[in-house]
Write an enzyme that holds these catalytic residues in place. Structure first.
Site, PDB file in Angstrom:
ATOM      1  N   ASP A  31       4.614  13.567  75.818  1.00 51.53           N
ATOM      2  CA  ASP A  31       3.920  14.139  73.992  1.00 51.53           C
ATOM      3  C   ASP A  31       3.361  13.251  73.551  1.00 51.53           C
ATOM      4  OD1 ASP A  31       6.533  16.446  72.073  1.00 51.53           O
ATOM      5  OD2 ASP A  31       4.693  14.697  70.930  1.00 51.53           O
ATOM      6  N   ALA A  75       2.155  22.420  71.344  1.00 51.08           N
ATOM      7  CA  ALA A  75       1.328  23.207  71.223  1.00 51.08           C
ATOM      8  C   ALA A  75       1.010  22.938  69.295  1.00 51.08           C
ATOM      9  CB  ALA A  75       2.488  24.539  71.274  1.00 51.08           C
ATOM     10  N   THR A 117       5.374  33.416  71.836  1.00 49.28           N
ATOM     11  CA  THR A 117       5.768  33.353  70.497  1.00 49.28           C
ATOM     12  C   THR A 117       5.665  34.754  70.529  1.00 49.28           C
ATOM     13  OG1 THR A 117       5.239  33.567  68.406  1.00 49.28           O
ATOM     14  CG2 THR A 117       3.420  32.995  70.103  1.00 49.28           C
ATOM     15  N   TYR A 141      -2.829  31.733  65.851  1.00 53.40           N
ATOM     16  CA  TYR A 141      -1.674  31.276  66.711  1.00 53.40           C
ATOM     17  C   TYR A 141      -1.688  32.144  67.197  1.00 53.40           C
ATOM     18  CZ  TYR A 141       3.047  29.944  67.734  1.00 53.40           C
ATOM     19  OH  TYR A 141       4.133  29.990  67.886  1.00 53.40           O
ATOM     20  N   ASN A 170      11.913  33.713  65.578  1.00 56.13           N
ATOM     21  CA  ASN A 170      12.393  32.306  64.674  1.00 56.13           C
ATOM     22  C   ASN A 170      13.398  31.482  65.311  1.00 56.13           C
ATOM     23  OD1 ASN A 170      10.916  34.594  63.931  1.00 56.13           O
ATOM     24  ND2 ASN A 170      10.259  33.089  61.782  1.00 56.13           N
ATOM     25  N   LEU A 188      11.636  27.797  57.553  1.00 60.22           N
ATOM     26  CA  LEU A 188      11.743  28.715  56.052  1.00 60.22           C
ATOM     27  C   LEU A 188      13.740  27.319  56.032  1.00 60.22           C
ATOM     28  CD1 LEU A 188      12.321  30.599  53.829  1.00 60.22           C
ATOM     29  CD2 LEU A 188      13.633  32.102  55.207  1.00 60.22           C
ATOM     30  N   ARG A 281       1.859  35.091  52.549  1.00 62.51           N
ATOM     31  CA  ARG A 281       1.182  33.186  52.824  1.00 62.51           C
ATOM     32  C   ARG A 281       0.110  34.636  53.884  1.00 62.51           C
ATOM     33  NH1 ARG A 281       4.763  29.488  56.099  1.00 62.51           N
ATOM     34  NH2 ARG A 281       5.159  31.991  57.314  1.00 62.51           N
ATOM     35  N   ASP A 284       1.194  36.453  57.443  1.00 59.54           N
ATOM     36  CA  ASP A 284       2.581  36.911  58.238  1.00 59.54           C
ATOM     37  C   ASP A 284       2.514  38.139  58.010  1.00 59.54           C
ATOM     38  OD1 ASP A 284       3.615  34.143  57.501  1.00 59.54           O
ATOM     39  OD2 ASP A 284       4.517  34.045  55.214  1.00 59.54           O
TER      40      ASP A 284
HETATM   41  N1  LIG Z   1       9.602  27.261  66.194  1.00 65.19           N
HETATM   42  C1  LIG Z   1       9.202  28.757  66.369  1.00 65.19           C
HETATM   43  O1  LIG Z   1      10.106  29.173  65.690  1.00 65.19           O
HETATM   44  C2  LIG Z   1       8.959  28.627  67.418  1.00 65.19           C
HETATM   45  C3  LIG Z   1       8.653  30.428  67.457  1.00 65.19           C
HETATM   46  C4  LIG Z   1       8.706  30.609  68.771  1.00 65.19           C
HETATM   47  C5  LIG Z   1       7.725  29.586  69.384  1.00 65.19           C
HETATM   48  N2  LIG Z   1       7.400  28.694  69.472  1.00 65.19           N
HETATM   49  C6  LIG Z   1       6.336  27.456  70.312  1.00 65.19           C
HETATM   50  O2  LIG Z   1       7.368  26.388  70.655  1.00 65.19           O
HETATM   51  C7  LIG Z   1       7.076  25.188  70.934  1.00 65.19           C
HETATM   52  C8  LIG Z   1       7.463  24.100  70.114  1.00 65.19           C
HETATM   53  O3  LIG Z   1       7.412  24.827  68.907  1.00 65.19           O
HETATM   54  P1  LIG Z   1       8.467  23.218  67.934  1.00 65.19           P
HETATM   55  O4  LIG Z   1       8.857  24.082  67.014  1.00 65.19           O
HETATM   56  O5  LIG Z   1       9.526  22.269  68.907  1.00 65.19           O
HETATM   57  O6  LIG Z   1       7.494  22.528  67.733  1.00 65.19           O
HETATM   58  P2  LIG Z   1       7.355  21.552  67.576  1.00 65.19           P
HETATM   59  O7  LIG Z   1       5.769  21.002  66.661  1.00 65.19           O
HETATM   60  O8  LIG Z   1       8.353  20.405  66.783  1.00 65.19           O
HETATM   61  O9  LIG Z   1       7.247  20.534  69.105  1.00 65.19           O
HETATM   62  C9  LIG Z   1       5.637  20.107  69.833  1.00 65.19           C
HETATM   63  C10 LIG Z   1       5.237  19.158  70.043  1.00 65.19           C
HETATM   64  O10 LIG Z   1       4.467  19.353  70.996  1.00 65.19           O
HETATM   65  C11 LIG Z   1       3.397  18.002  70.868  1.00 65.19           C
HETATM   66  N3  LIG Z   1       2.576  18.084  71.115  1.00 65.19           N
HETATM   67  C12 LIG Z   1       1.374  19.132  70.601  1.00 65.19           C
HETATM   68  N4  LIG Z   1       0.090  18.624  70.539  1.00 65.19           N
HETATM   69  C13 LIG Z   1       0.231  18.192  71.937  1.00 65.19           C
HETATM   70  C14 LIG Z   1      -0.477  17.626  72.888  1.00 65.19           C
HETATM   71  N5  LIG Z   1      -1.354  17.486  72.698  1.00 65.19           N
HETATM   72  N6  LIG Z   1      -0.308  16.519  73.870  1.00 65.19           N
HETATM   73  C15 LIG Z   1       1.408  16.127  74.392  1.00 65.19           C
HETATM   74  N7  LIG Z   1       1.881  16.879  72.998  1.00 65.19           N
HETATM   75  C16 LIG Z   1       1.506  17.177  71.874  1.00 65.19           C
HETATM   76  C17 LIG Z   1       4.074  17.502  69.429  1.00 65.19           C
HETATM   77  O11 LIG Z   1       4.042  16.126  69.110  1.00 65.19           O
HETATM   78  C18 LIG Z   1       5.576  18.637  69.420  1.00 65.19           C
HETATM   79  O12 LIG Z   1       6.391  17.015  69.617  1.00 65.19           O
HETATM   80  C19 LIG Z   1       5.630  25.347  70.672  1.00 65.19           C
HETATM   81  O13 LIG Z   1       4.798  25.945  71.793  1.00 65.19           O
HETATM   82  C20 LIG Z   1       5.602  26.792  69.731  1.00 65.19           C
HETATM   83  O14 LIG Z   1       4.539  27.543  69.567  1.00 65.19           O
HETATM   84  C21 LIG Z   1       8.568  27.682  67.598  1.00 65.19           C
HETATM   85  O1  LIG Z   2       9.243  28.280  52.222  1.00 62.75           O
HETATM   86  C1  LIG Z   2       9.161  29.040  52.441  1.00 62.75           C
HETATM   87  C2  LIG Z   2       8.797  28.762  54.248  1.00 62.75           C
HETATM   88  C3  LIG Z   2       8.725  30.423  54.576  1.00 62.75           C
HETATM   89  N1  LIG Z   2       8.453  31.430  53.461  1.00 62.75           N
HETATM   90  C4  LIG Z   2       9.036  32.778  55.155  1.00 62.75           C
HETATM   91  O2  LIG Z   2       9.667  32.479  55.672  1.00 62.75           O
HETATM   92  C5  LIG Z   2       9.333  33.702  56.789  1.00 62.75           C
HETATM   93  C6  LIG Z   2       9.706  32.537  57.952  1.00 62.75           C
HETATM   94  O3  LIG Z   2       8.487  31.727  57.989  1.00 62.75           O
HETATM   95  P1  LIG Z   2       8.677  30.868  58.564  1.00 62.75           P
HETATM   96  O4  LIG Z   2      10.189  29.420  59.205  1.00 62.75           O
HETATM   97  O5  LIG Z   2       7.576  29.365  58.670  1.00 62.75           O
HETATM   98  O6  LIG Z   2       8.397  31.139  60.149  1.00 62.75           O
HETATM   99  P2  LIG Z   2       6.836  32.254  60.829  1.00 62.75           P
HETATM  100  O7  LIG Z   2       5.652  32.182  59.982  1.00 62.75           O
HETATM  101  O8  LIG Z   2       7.727  33.106  60.616  1.00 62.75           O
HETATM  102  O9  LIG Z   2       7.071  31.163  62.133  1.00 62.75           O
HETATM  103  C7  LIG Z   2       7.529  30.481  63.000  1.00 62.75           C
HETATM  104  O10 LIG Z   2       7.849  32.229  63.711  1.00 62.75           O
HETATM  105  C8  LIG Z   2       7.394  32.778  65.250  1.00 62.75           C
HETATM  106  C9  LIG Z   2       7.326  33.367  65.590  1.00 62.75           C
HETATM  107  O11 LIG Z   2       8.225  34.881  64.903  1.00 62.75           O
HETATM  108  C10 LIG Z   2       6.629  31.342  65.539  1.00 62.75           C
HETATM  109  O12 LIG Z   2       5.556  31.530  66.685  1.00 62.75           O
HETATM  110  C11 LIG Z   2       6.085  30.086  64.783  1.00 62.75           C
HETATM  111  O13 LIG Z   2       6.115  29.147  66.123  1.00 62.75           O
HETATM  112  C12 LIG Z   2       7.181  29.421  63.960  1.00 62.75           C
HETATM  113  O14 LIG Z   2       6.663  28.737  62.832  1.00 62.75           O
HETATM  114  C13 LIG Z   2       7.866  33.808  56.168  1.00 62.75           C
HETATM  115  O15 LIG Z   2       7.752  35.248  55.989  1.00 62.75           O
HETATM  116  C14 LIG Z   2       7.381  33.162  55.420  1.00 62.75           C
HETATM  117  O16 LIG Z   2       6.479  33.654  54.974  1.00 62.75           O
HETATM  118  C15 LIG Z   2       8.896  31.509  52.669  1.00 62.75           C
HETATM  119  O17 LIG Z   2       9.072  32.494  51.661  1.00 62.75           O
HETATM  120  N2  LIG Z   2       8.804  30.431  51.633  1.00 62.75           N
END
Ligand SMILES: NC(=O)c1ccc[n+]([C@@H]2O[C@H](COP(=O)([O-])OP(=O)(O)OC[C@H]3O[C@@H](n4cnc5c(N)ncnc54)[C@H](O)[C@@H]3O)[C@@H](O)[C@H]2O)c1
Ligand SMILES: O=c1ccn([C@@H]2O[C@H](COP(=O)(O)OP(=O)(O)O[C@H]3O[C@H](CO)[C@@H](O)[C@H](O)[C@H]3O)[C@@H](O)[C@H]2O)c(=O)[nH]1
Length: 328
Positions: A31, A75, A117, A141, A170, A188, A281, A284
């Site tokens: 990382d 990512a 995703t 994305y 999510n 959120l 946003r 979305d």
């Molecule tokens: N959070 C969600 O709801 C969600 C939903 C769908 C998919 N994902 C996917 O899951 C994965 C993890 O998401 P997260 O929410 O834990 O994100 P996060 O940002 O907390 O974690 C991503 C990590 O990757 C590292 N990173 C980014 N670019 C890098 C690079 N070039 N080289 C080395 N390290 C790097 C960052 O430092 C971070 O620690 C991502 O691929 C994201 O697209 C997340």
């Molecule tokens: O302060 C806030 C933050 C978010 N939202 C809304 O809440 C929902 C969820 O938003 P957020 O928590 O930012 O998640 P998403 O944009 O749905 O995306 C997440 O979920 C996706 C899968 O559905 C993943 O791919 C993305 O990486 C991850 O960021 C969306 O409708 C936003 O518009 C608000 O209204 N207010």
């Protein structure tokens, strides 16, 4: 088995690392700490601070640590940011991902689990979404994640890569040790809990005129530990051969609006959470709800933490413990 977790210092990566260690895997976390935290990496994992585009560092780790499989989670992953800066998303999600694949190929590592995703589906015509539904990303994305999924399928055919793409909906909630802490926070549930904790004055509702039950967007929240369990199953499937399908949805099984999340968080925390209406946003979709039947049927995944109040409660408890640890 020795597994490299890219992005393992991030929110989901740190909790996937916990699950792998519990299951007996040896884990190397790779990382660049652009978003992650060194102290989120469990002490039994090896940590390498480097970027995926650093070919030397990557090769060194794959060879010296004799890595047998990769979970690729590193990512950039914010829908809104991707609309403003697509170039960043093509670099980190496509260019860096391909560098990883090419280096894996060079080093003879050919098993990979990919964090994809729900954003690959765009604005879906029907709910719940199944894996065979049309792929029409509505933001860079989702587009860049889909590009990598497709690269994996061609690399599989030509070079014998075995891979599984997990399309998370999510991710939410926390383990006892790790939770969500992005700076700045945009997701959120942590934003809502920051208001409950008095760290921010108000939650902004990004759009109240969507065609949904209360006008706010509906999402499918999956507990991050249920998500982590699916990675262990996916890895096991790759160990024993090619998994039955190349892609799997992972959702919690229900859809909750932004207002429902806020109402539930008020009940869980016992605090008032003020809101303010803000513009939509860009990028979305109105509603994203998963059908996760395929992974249940084919890999035996069985989520156990689906209630929204339980998910929010785990995040709230983690946030409060962290505050105590940090401030005494
Ligand atoms: N959070 C969600 O709801 C969600 C939903 C769908 C998919 N994902 C996917 O899951 C994965 C993890 O998401 P997260 O929410 O834990 O994100 P996060 O940002 O907390 O974690 C991503 C990590 O990757 C590292 N990173 C980014 N670019 C890098 C690079 N070039 N080289 C080395 N390290 C790097 C960052 O430092 C971070 O620690 C991502 O691929 C994201 O697209 C997340
Ligand atoms: O302060 C806030 C933050 C978010 N939202 C809304 O809440 C929902 C969820 O938003 P957020 O928590 O930012 O998640 P998403 O944009 O749905 O995306 C997440 O979920 C996706 C899968 O559905 C993943 O791919 C993305 O990486 C991850 O960021 C969306 O409708 C936003 O518009 C608000 O209204 N207010």
């Amino acid at each position: 088995m020795r597994v490299l977790v890219t992005g393992g210092a991030g929110y989901i990566g740190s909790i996937v690392t916990e699950a792998l260690l519990r299951d007996g895997y040896s884990v190397v976390v790779y990382d660049n700490l652009s978003k992650g935290h060194r102290d989120a990496v469990p002490s039994h994992a090896v940590f390498v601070e480097a970027d995926l585009l650093d070919a030397r560092a990557l090769r060194g780790v794959l060879e010296e640590r004799r890595i047998e499989a990769v979970i690729h989670m590193a990512a950039d992953s914010l829908v809104g940011e991707s609309m403003q800066d697509p170039s960043k998303y093509y670099r980190s999600n496509v260019q860096a991902g391909l560098s990883l694949l090419d280096m894996m190929q060079l080093c003879g590592v050919r098993r990979l689990v990919f964090s994809s995703t729900a954003a690959v589906y765009g604005e879906p015509a029907k709910q719940p979404i199944e894996e065979r539904d049309p792929l029409q990303p509505a933001n860079p994305y989702g587009e860049t994640k889909l590009a990598f999924e497709r690269a994996l399928q061609w690399y599989g055919r030509a070079y014998g890569f075995r891979s599984v793409s997990l399309r998370y909906f999510n991710a939410a909630g926390a383990s006892l040790l790790n939770g969500e802490r992005h700076e700045p926070e945009t997701h959120l549930i942590p934003c809502v809990l920051n208001v409950a904790a008095g760290r921010a004055p108000v939650v902004r509702l990004f759009g109240t005129d969507y065609p949904t039950k209360d006008g706010t967007c509906v999402r499918d929240y999956i507990h991050v530990e249920d998500l982590a369990d699916a990675h262990v199953l996916a890895l096991r499937a790759l160990q024993t051969g090619a998994p039955p399908s190349p892609v799997y949805n992972l959702g919690g099984g229900g859809g909750y609006s932004v207002r429902e999340v806020i109402d539930t968080a008020q009940l869980v925390t016992g605090r008032l959470i003020p809101t303010e209406v803000a513009p939509r946003r860009p990028g979305d979709p109105a509603v994203l709800i998963a059908s996760s039947d395929r992974i249940k049927k084919e890999l035996g995944w069985s989520p156990t933490r689906q209630r929204l109040d339980g998910i929010i409660d785990s995040a709230w408890r983690w946030m409060q413990h962290r505050e105590v640890r940090e401030n005494g």
